[in-house]
Design an enzyme around this catalytic site. Structure first.
Site, PDB file in Angstrom:
ATOM      1  N   SER A   1       7.157  40.153  20.661  1.00 44.06           N
ATOM      2  CA  SER A   1       7.091  40.663  19.296  1.00 44.06           C
ATOM      3  C   SER A   1       7.473  42.137  19.338  1.00 44.06           C
ATOM      4  O   SER A   1       6.828  42.924  20.040  1.00 44.06           O
ATOM      5  CB  SER A   1       5.681  40.487  18.727  1.00 44.06           C
ATOM      6  OG  SER A   1       5.653  40.765  17.347  1.00 44.06           O
ATOM      7  N   GLU A   2       8.504  42.503  18.599  1.00 41.49           N
ATOM      8  CA  GLU A   2       9.065  43.849  18.757  1.00 41.49           C
ATOM      9  C   GLU A   2       8.111  44.961  18.328  1.00 41.49           C
ATOM     10  O   GLU A   2       8.325  46.114  18.668  1.00 41.49           O
ATOM     11  CB  GLU A   2      10.394  43.967  18.008  1.00 41.49           C
ATOM     12  CG  GLU A   2      10.279  43.867  16.515  1.00 41.49           C
ATOM     13  CD  GLU A   2      11.648  43.765  15.852  1.00 41.49           C
ATOM     14  OE1 GLU A   2      12.105  44.788  15.324  1.00 41.49           O
ATOM     15  OE2 GLU A   2      12.242  42.677  15.856  1.00 41.49           O
TER      16      GLU A   2
END
Length: 218
Positions: A46-47
């Site tokens: 998840s960035e």
């Protein structure tokens, strides 16, 4: 509409393989986490700062400090690790993401991608998409086939490019397509649609695979 998005997410999940590292973009792509097969171990990145992303959190069981990049409450896996944005994008830019799944406003027959427009008009900006599509080994576009009846798979993009020649595969409610040197090849067609239907909803020419099969859902 929700059912169609779930169909796309479920089919996209089938592209993941045991041990791969994958990133899910904002919107429809985040739904893919809800359909990962039990016998395949996938590490989701998840960035916004962690790996070990899980499915969407059930109502009443949300952790207020745990959201995905789209701001949705999620679960995490036992091996999750949390870090800052610099490390997060270092993972992406370092080529450590095997698959990234994004939505798009436009994709063309050359694998060019446009998923943003002038800030303040449709979306705020491209976010991390430029890094993700150039850093990942495989780029899958998971989206509805048209926007208000207007084709999104084109001969040439008309919106500002996010990146050129990066798209490997397109998955919509109508079918599964691969981008090749020859053009867009239709590999799977959903039984709800005919060849005429999907061709009419696609601006560029579709090359029908000689091994065309029904779009897998189960």
């Amino acid at each position: 509409m929700a059912d169609l998005k779930e169909r796309i997410a479920a089919r996209t999940a089938k592209e993941f393989y045991d041990g791969c590292v994958a990133n899910l973009g904002i919107g429809l792509p985040t739904m893919v986490a809800n359909y990962l097969p039990d016998d395949v171990h996938v590490v989701l990145h998840s960035e916004n700062g962690f790996i070990g992303l899980g499915a969407e959190a059930e109502t009443g069981r949300e952790q207020v400090d745990l959201i995905n990049s789209g701001g949705v409450y999620v679960q995490h896996t036992p091996e999750a690790h949390f870090f800052d944005t610099a490390v997060s994008f270092g993972i992406v830019r370092g080529g450590h993401v095997d698959i990234t799944v994004l939505g798009a406003m436009e994709v063309d027959e050359h694998g060019n991608l446009a998923n943003w427009i002038i800030p303040g008009k449709m979306v705020a900006g491209m976010g991390g998409a430029m890094d993700l599509v150039t850093g990942a080994k495989k780029v899958i576009i998971s989206m509805l086939h048209t926007q208000k009846g207007k084709p999104k798979i084109l001969k040439e993009c008309t919106l500002p490019y996010t990146a050129l020649g990066v798209v490997s595969m397109i998955i919509t409610e109508m079918g599964v397509m691969e981008i090749t040197d020859e053009g867009v090849v239709l590999k799977e067609l959903h039984p709800d649609y005919s060849l005429e239907d999907i061709k009419a909803a696609t601006e560029c020419e579709l090359i029908v695979s000689p091994d065309l099969k029904p779009m897998a859902e189960e």
